[in-house]
Enzyme design. Structure first.
Site, PDB file in Angstrom:
ATOM      1  N   ASP A   1      17.293  80.880 -57.545  1.00  0.00           N
ATOM      2  CA  ASP A   1      16.365  79.928 -58.069  1.00  0.00           C
ATOM      3  C   ASP A   1      15.062  80.497 -57.971  1.00  0.00           C
ATOM      4  O   ASP A   1      14.844  81.643 -57.197  1.00  0.00           O
ATOM      5  CB  ASP A   1      16.452  78.615 -57.297  1.00  0.00           C
ATOM      6  N   VAL A   2      13.828  80.061 -58.617  1.00  0.00           N
ATOM      7  CA  VAL A   2      12.635  80.621 -58.536  1.00  0.00           C
ATOM      8  C   VAL A   2      11.757  79.976 -57.996  1.00  0.00           C
ATOM      9  O   VAL A   2      11.168  80.283 -56.669  1.00  0.00           O
ATOM     10  CB  VAL A   2      12.140  81.186 -59.935  1.00  0.00           C
ATOM     11  N   ASP A   3      11.317  78.749 -58.444  1.00  0.00           N
ATOM     12  CA  ASP A   3      10.339  77.957 -58.018  1.00  0.00           C
ATOM     13  C   ASP A   3      10.458  77.266 -56.394  1.00  0.00           C
ATOM     14  O   ASP A   3      11.884  76.998 -56.103  1.00  0.00           O
ATOM     15  CB  ASP A   3       9.935  76.768 -58.629  1.00  0.00           C
ATOM     16  N   THR A  29      19.471  71.062 -58.238  1.00  0.00           N
ATOM     17  CA  THR A  29      20.152  71.833 -59.358  1.00  0.00           C
ATOM     18  C   THR A  29      20.834  72.897 -58.924  1.00  0.00           C
ATOM     19  O   THR A  29      21.910  73.444 -59.641  1.00  0.00           O
ATOM     20  CB  THR A  29      19.033  72.000 -60.426  1.00  0.00           C
TER      21      THR A  29
END
Length: 253
Positions: free
Chosen positions: A45-47, A207
């Site tokens: 994931d990034v954020d 998610t």
């Protein structure tokens, strides 16, 4: 010779049995750790994972809509509403235009989470394919990928749409990452297309957790923000990328 052969066969059978026993008593955390050490693909994931910020929150702040959007982001990451619902609500508040996106990219620095450059480099040196799978915006994430030496073709994220005059026109709802369960769809496609056998998902949000399965393992990350619901769902929960780097340095027999 017959006795010697029988003895060797018995020893081999004993070793196999012990090996099976050792596997069967591995804890869920140890199982995930072993899958990570032997992974052929890792998706991040990034954020609040690869970077310290929530990109959409920072963009909202830049556009003068920070407080309204931050609350919705927290609710979305905690799993209290569908991701697509939260994405639409937040974008309807921000309504960023092309000029604002460009100015944001020019002025807002990338705040990488400590340890992520070393971790990505180590994984790549081991022949592991690294992807960024995010519910954020591709236009904001591709610069992060370039900074980390990850091919932009390995970025899966949402696409913003604009009218001919540069005004906000929505987002591409056909992108799987725009909705709940979308990261799982991306991971399933990656496994089907490339034949990955041990794919691990790493992230801080609901998610990310729901993407395993089809991911073979999920590692919860709390180095920037701890989400209790995600922590409960993760067999292995880390608060520093150094923990993952240390795990890779362990030589298994």
């Amino acid at each position: 010779m017959i006795i010697c052969s029988l003895k060797n066969n018995l020893q081999l059978a004993t070793l196999k049995t012990l090996s099976l026993v050792s596997i069967s008593v591995m804890s869920p955390q140890q199982t995930v750790q072993e899958l990570f050490r032997t992974a052929d693909c890792v998706c991040f994931d990034v954020d609040s994972t690869v970077i310290q910020d929530e990109g959409i929150d920072e963009l909202a702040k830049f556009c003068g809509k920070g407080e309204e959007v931050k609350k919705l982001t927290a609710e979305a990451m905690g799993g209290s509403m569908t991701f697509q619902e939260a994405l639409k609500k937040r974008l309807d508040i921000i309504r960023p235009n092309v000029s604002q996106i460009k100015e944001f990219l020019d002025t807002f620095p990338i705040h990488l989470t400590p340890g992520i450059p070393e971790l990505v480099k180590t994984l790549q040196e081991r022949g592991v394919e690294v992807y960024l799978v995010s519910g954020g915006f591709r236009s904001l994430i591709e610069p992060v990928a370039v900074h980390l030496g990850i091919p932009t073709r390995n970025v899966y994220a949402n696409r913003l749409k604009f009218f001919f005059n540069g005004e906000y026109a929505g987002f591409d709802e056909n992108e799987p990452t725009s909705r709940s369960g979308g990261k799982g769809i991306v991971i399933r496609r990656l496994k089907e297309q490339h034949g990955y056998q041990r794919l691990v998902m790493i992230g801080d949000g609901a998610t990310d957790a729901e993407a395993s399965p089809p991911a073979d393992a999920f590692i919860g990350f709390g180095g920037n923000v701890v989400r209790e619901e995600v922590k409960k769902r993760a067999a292995w929960y880390v608060t520093s990328f150094q923990e993952l780097l240390s795990s890779l340095s362990i030589q298994t027999k």
